[in-house]
Design an enzyme around this catalytic site. Sequence first.
Site, PDB file in Angstrom:
ATOM      1  N   HIS A  83      -6.556 -31.782   7.446  1.00 45.80           N
ATOM      2  CA  HIS A  83      -6.474 -32.997   8.648  1.00 45.80           C
ATOM      3  C   HIS A  83      -6.931 -34.370   8.061  1.00 45.80           C
ATOM      4  O   HIS A  83      -5.833 -35.126   8.262  1.00 45.80           O
ATOM      5  CB  HIS A  83      -7.411 -32.348   9.745  1.00 45.80           C
ATOM      6  CG  HIS A  83      -7.416 -33.199  10.902  1.00 45.80           C
ATOM      7  ND1 HIS A  83      -6.868 -32.955  12.045  1.00 45.80           N
ATOM      8  CD2 HIS A  83      -7.798 -34.513  11.249  1.00 45.80           C
ATOM      9  CE1 HIS A  83      -6.763 -33.933  13.063  1.00 45.80           C
ATOM     10  NE2 HIS A  83      -7.768 -34.993  12.543  1.00 45.80           N
ATOM     11  N   GLU A  84      -7.606 -34.396   7.364  1.00 44.74           N
ATOM     12  CA  GLU A  84      -7.923 -35.732   7.112  1.00 44.74           C
ATOM     13  C   GLU A  84      -6.988 -36.154   5.784  1.00 44.74           C
ATOM     14  O   GLU A  84      -6.899 -37.498   5.815  1.00 44.74           O
ATOM     15  CB  GLU A  84      -9.547 -36.006   6.375  1.00 44.74           C
ATOM     16  CG  GLU A  84     -10.658 -35.260   7.502  1.00 44.74           C
ATOM     17  CD  GLU A  84     -10.620 -36.293   8.795  1.00 44.74           C
ATOM     18  OE1 GLU A  84     -10.069 -37.424   8.866  1.00 44.74           O
ATOM     19  OE2 GLU A  84     -11.177 -35.641   9.582  1.00 44.74           O
ATOM     20  N   HIS A 113      -4.323 -37.876   7.855  1.00 48.04           N
ATOM     21  CA  HIS A 113      -4.529 -39.304   8.213  1.00 48.04           C
ATOM     22  C   HIS A 113      -4.436 -40.296   6.746  1.00 48.04           C
ATOM     23  O   HIS A 113      -3.997 -41.190   6.871  1.00 48.04           O
ATOM     24  CB  HIS A 113      -6.085 -39.345   8.614  1.00 48.04           C
ATOM     25  CG  HIS A 113      -6.061 -38.959   9.954  1.00 48.04           C
ATOM     26  ND1 HIS A 113      -5.520 -39.558  11.121  1.00 48.04           N
ATOM     27  CD2 HIS A 113      -7.131 -37.964  10.630  1.00 48.04           C
ATOM     28  CE1 HIS A 113      -5.901 -38.816  12.187  1.00 48.04           C
ATOM     29  NE2 HIS A 113      -6.735 -38.016  11.885  1.00 48.04           N
ATOM     30  N   GLU A 161      -2.968 -39.582  14.484  1.00 48.06           N
ATOM     31  CA  GLU A 161      -3.329 -38.065  14.803  1.00 48.06           C
ATOM     32  C   GLU A 161      -2.248 -37.207  14.668  1.00 48.06           C
ATOM     33  O   GLU A 161      -2.160 -35.982  13.894  1.00 48.06           O
ATOM     34  CB  GLU A 161      -3.741 -37.948  16.301  1.00 48.06           C
ATOM     35  CG  GLU A 161      -4.749 -36.664  16.633  1.00 48.06           C
ATOM     36  CD  GLU A 161      -5.901 -36.447  15.742  1.00 48.06           C
ATOM     37  OE1 GLU A 161      -6.196 -37.499  15.148  1.00 48.06           O
ATOM     38  OE2 GLU A 161      -6.455 -35.440  15.819  1.00 48.06           O
TER      39      GLU A 161
HETATM   40 ZN    ZN Z   1      -7.816 -36.883  13.276  1.00 44.60          ZN
END
Ligand code: ZN
Length: 501
Positions: free
Chosen positions: A265-266, A269, A295
Amino acid sequence: MPNPANAYNELITLVKEAALLGSIGSLLGWDERVQMPPRGADHRANQSSLLARKVHEHGTAPRIGELLAQIEAAKTADPDRAANVREIRRQYDRATKLPASLVEEMAKTEVLAQQAWGDARAKNDFPAFAPWLEKWVTLKRQQATCYGYTGHIYNALLEDFEPGETAENLSRVFESLRAPLVDLIGRIVASGRRAPLDILERRYPADGQAKLARQAAAAVGFDFNAGRLDVSLHPFCSGIGPGDTRMTTRYDENYFGDAFFGVLHETGHALYDQGLPHEHFGTPRGDAVSLGIHESQSRMWENLVGRSRAFWSHFMPKARAVFPDQLKDVTEDQWYFAVNDVRPSLIRTESDETTYNLHILLRFELEKALLTGDLSVPDLPAAWNQKMKTYLGVDVPDDARGCLQDIHWSGGSMGYFPTYTLGNLYAAQFFEQARQDLGDLDAQFGSGQFAPLLTWLRENIHRHGKRHRAPDLVQQITHRPLSAEPLLNHLRHKAAELYGV
Ligand code: ZN
């Protein structure tokens, strides 16, 4: 007669300076959460608040207003410049339209209301938090009035997180998502099939998890020469500046899922931050579009890529190499099912890819109603619990696990929650388009090729910075407005495969 070209250059110099100061603040923030000894907290608070004051002074300097007025008087054909002027104007207006007394009141309320919320949640005492929520609703209405808005009052607040998006459009898309999701989740539960979650709950030592997480981040394209992965209590990703993007995670040795998917997830980003045009650093043209688009990048790599069968057919042997004992009796099918488990639950942050969106829809509906006065604060717990029952079939045992679970409202963040589901919606819609443009993505993932997708994201999204607003970007890339269909198709497809529904 002032020269608009000179005015523009001066404006860019000023905003770049403010951004540089801001990035020093990001570095202090990273250090505070990753490295700082506990007794350094007071001194750090002084450093950070001085810096925040300087950044604010820079961003609201009357000179910026003068320069904007000069520049706006002359039309420009340069799209980069037009985007910069548009966004700097927006930020400047929002930073200067609020009276100092309201800004101060909000800053004070943020500290006190968050404390009250922490205590109220620990004691499961909603009435202790209710006056603070009342106060926030009043302050947010005042803030919206100062900003000005057309249509729903919610639009004024949404603008801080998802510029150009409206409550009306969100209601349209979210409502077309809601009933089909409720139906799908109901059928999944009724199927009686349950994922073998116990295989994720074996003992997975932190060093092995870290090794695997780093392999995954590197495999999808994270540049470790331009970034770091460290440990912190609450995972985050901070784009400090060009060549320096830092993400964190935490390791639970008795649960595999948190760190691995958290890092993916990170990484999503971080890939966005690493792909922004560095030459435009400090200006909107070099910055991310919105929270929702940011996101979408994290959710794409975490869910659409990282929880796909193709990803695990490539990555399972690597996981087995790191955890031979833990995985020796586990088949790829079992693993794939376990990491795609769907089950209604109480807590948003622990929920899965499918049920997650109903947690957000509920919050969106309730905060809108609070702002318009259709819902009063004392009635919030009952309204919350009723929606949890209707949407997810879940009984809420107490407010601590109900309407007190999130920190957002105590900090005055109303209008933030929708960006999470927007992220899922954008991700699915972009991904569907990438499939059309790039051919067999599954075959590519299965052989460890993630570069075509990353290049596609760089070309279509990352390199443009804030040149386009989110709704326009979606239209431009996918040739249609935001729709719930791609996400629903993705979730239905998985549910059919795993739950036979
Ligand atoms: Zn996030």
